[in-house]
Design a protein around this motif. Sequence first.
Motif, PDB file in Angstrom:
ATOM      1  N   ALA A 120      85.295  43.814  77.980  1.00 59.04           N
ATOM      2  CA  ALA A 120      85.622  43.950  79.400  1.00 59.04           C
ATOM      3  C   ALA A 120      86.519  42.814  79.866  1.00 59.04           C
TER       4      ALA A 120
ATOM      5  N   TYR B  96      80.180  41.644  84.216  1.00 60.85           N
ATOM      6  CA  TYR B  96      80.642  42.922  83.676  1.00 60.85           C
ATOM      7  C   TYR B  96      79.465  43.814  83.270  1.00 60.85           C
TER       8      TYR B  96
ATOM      9  N   ILE C 205      80.668  39.986  76.663  1.00 58.14           N
ATOM     10  CA  ILE C 205      81.629  40.436  77.672  1.00 58.14           C
ATOM     11  C   ILE C 205      83.053  40.551  77.135  1.00 58.14           C
TER      12      ILE C 205
ATOM     13  N   GLU D 246      90.401  43.173  81.300  1.00 58.35           N
ATOM     14  CA  GLU D 246      90.779  42.708  82.640  1.00 58.35           C
ATOM     15  C   GLU D 246      91.834  41.612  82.587  1.00 58.35           C
TER      16      GLU D 246
END
Length: 230
Positions: free
Chosen positions: A26, A172, A23, A30
């Motif tokens: 992502a 995600y 992850i 974010e």
Amino acid sequence: MTDPNAAPTADFIEATRSSYDAIAPAYSAEHPDGLGEGPVETGLLTAFAELVRTAAAGEAQVADIGSGPGYVTARLNALGLQAFGIDISPHMVALAREAHPQLRFQVGSMTSLDVPDATLGGLIALYSTIHIPDADLPGVLAEFHRVLRPGGYVLLAFQASEGEHIHMTERYGQDISLDYYFRTPAEITTHLTEAGLSLYAQARIEPQGQQKWGRAFALAHKAAASSLTA
């Protein structure tokens, strides 16, 4: 997807590493700076930096444990500390190096830090000890105590909840196997004390907006050299 009743992953270190590797892009997109401009978080980091500088007379390194995309490490350096990051995920470390090329990041586990004894003036672990099972947390805090210089400080941040365990299998859009262990400030204080670290201050932020859990902070320190020899 979460399962609050799932058993912890046997090899939690490898599971945490592979999950954050999956992850990392992502998550970093974010959370380029997950602290935002929160006055409590900013104030605690500033206080931590001032305490470390005072205790170490300005000459000490600070480790950001679970450094992720590196934004906390960058903030610590902006506050005048010689900070470097350690993260379990090689992919996270690569992204942190890309985002902050002037800073040092290395792959490592908080269960066994590649840091010599009594060399750090400070150590910070924001929302990273939450992946450590209860049985392994005392060993992690013992590691924190080991690497701190006498008089050094540690700042922890964690979701505050009593005895809550979540096993997450998707985030995600990626398949993961990640465990979250939430604890109360009283539990963390007990663990810190048992590891030989004295609580200096603590704070709690109640859930805001859509947040389900409150957040808590514990600032502790290792006894100064004069106290250790008294």
